[in-house]
Design a protein around this motif. Structure first.
Motif, PDB file in Angstrom:
ATOM      1  N   GLY A  94     -11.812  -6.710  -3.060  1.00 62.78           N
ATOM      2  CA  GLY A  94     -10.709  -6.049  -2.829  1.00 62.78           C
ATOM      3  C   GLY A  94      -9.495  -6.693  -3.442  1.00 62.78           C
ATOM      4  O   GLY A  94      -9.838  -7.904  -3.624  1.00 62.78           O
ATOM      5  N   ASN A  96      -6.789  -7.594  -2.127  1.00 59.14           N
ATOM      6  CA  ASN A  96      -6.461  -8.561  -0.928  1.00 59.14           C
ATOM      7  C   ASN A  96      -6.926  -9.832  -1.222  1.00 59.14           C
ATOM      8  O   ASN A  96      -6.252 -10.728  -0.797  1.00 59.14           O
ATOM      9  CB  ASN A  96      -6.756  -7.907   0.332  1.00 59.14           C
ATOM     10  N   TYR A 123       1.125 -10.025   1.732  1.00 56.24           N
ATOM     11  CA  TYR A 123       1.832 -11.170   1.385  1.00 56.24           C
ATOM     12  C   TYR A 123       2.478 -12.132   2.410  1.00 56.24           C
ATOM     13  O   TYR A 123       1.981 -13.260   2.246  1.00 56.24           O
ATOM     14  CB  TYR A 123       3.183 -10.782   0.568  1.00 56.24           C
ATOM     15  N   ALA A 163       5.348  -6.215  -5.596  1.00 54.73           N
ATOM     16  CA  ALA A 163       4.465  -4.817  -5.795  1.00 54.73           C
ATOM     17  C   ALA A 163       4.931  -3.838  -6.752  1.00 54.73           C
ATOM     18  O   ALA A 163       6.191  -3.505  -6.456  1.00 54.73           O
ATOM     19  CB  ALA A 163       3.913  -4.284  -4.328  1.00 54.73           C
ATOM     20  N   ASP A 194       1.764  -7.074  -8.384  1.00 53.87           N
ATOM     21  CA  ASP A 194       0.556  -6.187  -7.482  1.00 53.87           C
ATOM     22  C   ASP A 194       0.680  -5.030  -8.079  1.00 53.87           C
ATOM     23  O   ASP A 194       1.448  -3.943  -7.830  1.00 53.87           O
ATOM     24  CB  ASP A 194       0.700  -6.417  -6.107  1.00 53.87           C
ATOM     25  N   VAL A 236     -13.326  -4.070  -3.842  1.00 48.26           N
ATOM     26  CA  VAL A 236     -13.208  -4.612  -5.150  1.00 48.26           C
ATOM     27  C   VAL A 236     -12.019  -4.798  -5.832  1.00 48.26           C
ATOM     28  O   VAL A 236     -11.302  -3.342  -5.867  1.00 48.26           O
ATOM     29  CB  VAL A 236     -14.690  -4.196  -6.257  1.00 48.26           C
TER      30      VAL A 236
HETATM   31  C1  LIG Z   1      -3.813  -0.876  -1.089  1.00 47.62           C
HETATM   32  C2  LIG Z   1      -3.230  -1.927  -1.763  1.00 47.62           C
HETATM   33  C3  LIG Z   1      -3.773  -3.101  -2.298  1.00 47.62           C
HETATM   34  C4  LIG Z   1      -5.176  -3.285  -2.362  1.00 47.62           C
HETATM   35  O1  LIG Z   1      -5.748  -3.452  -1.678  1.00 47.62           O
HETATM   36  P1  LIG Z   1      -7.460  -3.526  -1.735  1.00 47.62           P
HETATM   37  O2  LIG Z   1      -7.729  -4.920  -1.041  1.00 47.62           O
HETATM   38  O3  LIG Z   1      -7.694  -3.746  -3.474  1.00 47.62           O
HETATM   39  O4  LIG Z   1      -8.194  -2.544  -1.078  1.00 47.62           O
HETATM   40  C5  LIG Z   1      -2.823  -3.951  -2.771  1.00 47.62           C
HETATM   41  N1  LIG Z   1      -1.444  -4.132  -2.763  1.00 47.62           N
HETATM   42  C6  LIG Z   1      -1.142  -2.988  -2.201  1.00 47.62           C
HETATM   43  C7  LIG Z   1       0.389  -2.757  -2.552  1.00 47.62           C
HETATM   44  C8  LIG Z   1      -1.421  -2.065  -1.704  1.00 47.62           C
HETATM   45  O5  LIG Z   1      -0.967  -1.090  -1.169  1.00 47.62           O
END
Ligand SMILES: *Cc1c(COP(=O)(O)O)cnc(C)c1O
Length: 366
Positions: A94, A96, A123, A163, A194, A236
């Motif tokens: 992911g 994340n 974050y 983001a 992001d 992923v």
């Molecule tokens: C959903 C999201 C992610 C991604 O999460 P994954 O770990 O790829 O599922 C990352 N940044 C933001 C702002 C999101 O809303």
């Protein structure tokens, strides 16, 4: 708290746990409802890309083997699509995971990370886990105030998270503004852009941040396969940056952080243009559907460029969330984001959006 837990570092003990969307199975157990729709985690209502499913089928027979820890095939596909080299890419469980790798590689005690009020909840989580200090910059009209974020830079700043579009507000910053921001940030500070929702942008809003890597050594762009590609359950994501930045992140990365099914599925999904196109069209129509319902109900919403809408339902937001649950609709309360009067609703299929709208109307206008 038992003694051994007491001995954990203060900066760990004070982390506020991440609050995920309620799983459908949990609500089903609690209420015994037959129809439940989940519009709580910005998942793709079309399911996974069919090409990804086919790739998974083929890969199942090899599950006794460890995955390719370097993700050669997926990285090659990403490199080709984005005109970068393999050593400009890091893969994550992911995106994340990629955010966490950034924190572990670049943050520690006595350093600071900057992010906006209302920015993505991960974050602060990854920042705090390293013992670094998170600096929250007040938002401007629910969006990132880039000028204020620049002013928040100190000698201790190592990372700035941005983001675009942001979750949970859906706020979007134009590419030129981000580029101007990058020009103003000192080169020893890493900017994390992001782009988990970038695939949903209208064509006239798209910008190519990955091409900016030629100009900015201190930029990392993160992308996700969880949203538009419909692979949230597999975990992923990826990051694009200077090869030195990537090399450092690889040192703190678990050798097999992305599983084999995720690797093959992501690669197949990347090439599924038809699925992406359908996803985007459905999302645009769904957003319009939710927006006009809000207008009709006299509810304010935050203009969104993602696959979700933050709707202001007032001080009874938690109560409305609960009543929606009772009727089989899972949305996301965002009080943990300091948005206690809002609910975040993911865009679903037209029928799901309608079901949500109908239930919401009867709750607020009985
Ligand atoms: C959903 C999201 C992610 C991604 O999460 P994954 O770990 O790829 O599922 C990352 N940044 C933001 C702002 C999101 O809303």
């Amino acid at each position: 708290m038992i003694d051994l837990c007491e001995l954990s570092a203060q900066y760990i003990k004070t982390i506020a746990p991440y609050q995920p969307g309620k799983p459908m199975s949990e609500l089903q157990r609690e209420l015994g409802l037959s129809t439940i729709i989940k519009l709580a985690s910005n998942e793709n209502p079309l399911g996974p890309s069919p090409l990804a499913l086919a790739a998974i089928q083929t890969a199942l027979k090899d599950l006794a083997l460890y995955p390719d820890g370097n993700g050669f095939e997926l990285k090659s596909a990403l490199a080709q699509l984005n005109a970068v080299e393999l050593n400009n890419i890091v893969l994550g469980n992911g995106s994340n995971d990629v955010l966490e790798l950034v924190a572990r590689a670049f943050l520690s005690h006595d350093t600071e990370a900057i992010y906006s009020q209302y920015a993505f909840a991960v974050y602060p989580l990854v920042t705090q886990a390293t013992g670094a200090k998170g600096i929250v910059v007040p938002a401007k009209e629910y969006g990132h105030d880039l000028a204020a974020m620049l002013s928040a830079i100190t000698a201790k700043t190592r990372v700035i998270f941005v983001a675009n579009p942001n979750n949970p507000t859906g706020h979007f910053i134009h590419g030129e503004q981000i580029k101007a921001f990058l020009k103003a940030v000192p080169s020893q500070i890493l900017v994390v852009l992001d782009e988990a929702y970038t695939e949903y942008l209208d064509n006239d809003l798209t910008y190519d941040a990955i091409s900016w890597l030629r100009e900015f050594d201190n930029l990392i762009i993160t992308r996700s396969f969880s949203k538009a590609y419909g692979l949230a359950g597999l975990r992923v994501g990826c990051g694009f940056a200077h090869s030195d930045v990537i090399a450092l992140m690889n040192r703190v990365r678990q050798p097999f952080n992305v599983n084999q099914l995720a690797l093959v599925a992501a690669e197949a999904a990347l090439h599924d243009q038809e699925f992406l196109h359908k996803t985007k069209e459905l999302n645009t129509a769904g957003l319009r559907q939710l927006e006009s319902a809000c207008t009709e109900l006299g509810l304010r919403y935050l203009p969104s460029r993602g696959n979700f809408l933050a709707i202001e339902v007032g001080h009874g937001a938690l109560e409305i969330y609960q009543q929606l649950l009772n009727r089989g609709v899972i949305v996301r309360p965002v009080a943990n984001y300091q948005l206690p009067t809002f609910l975040r609703v993911s865009v679903g299929l037209a029928s799901e959006n309608q079901f949500f709208i109908d239930q919401l109307s009867t709750i607020i206008k009985p």
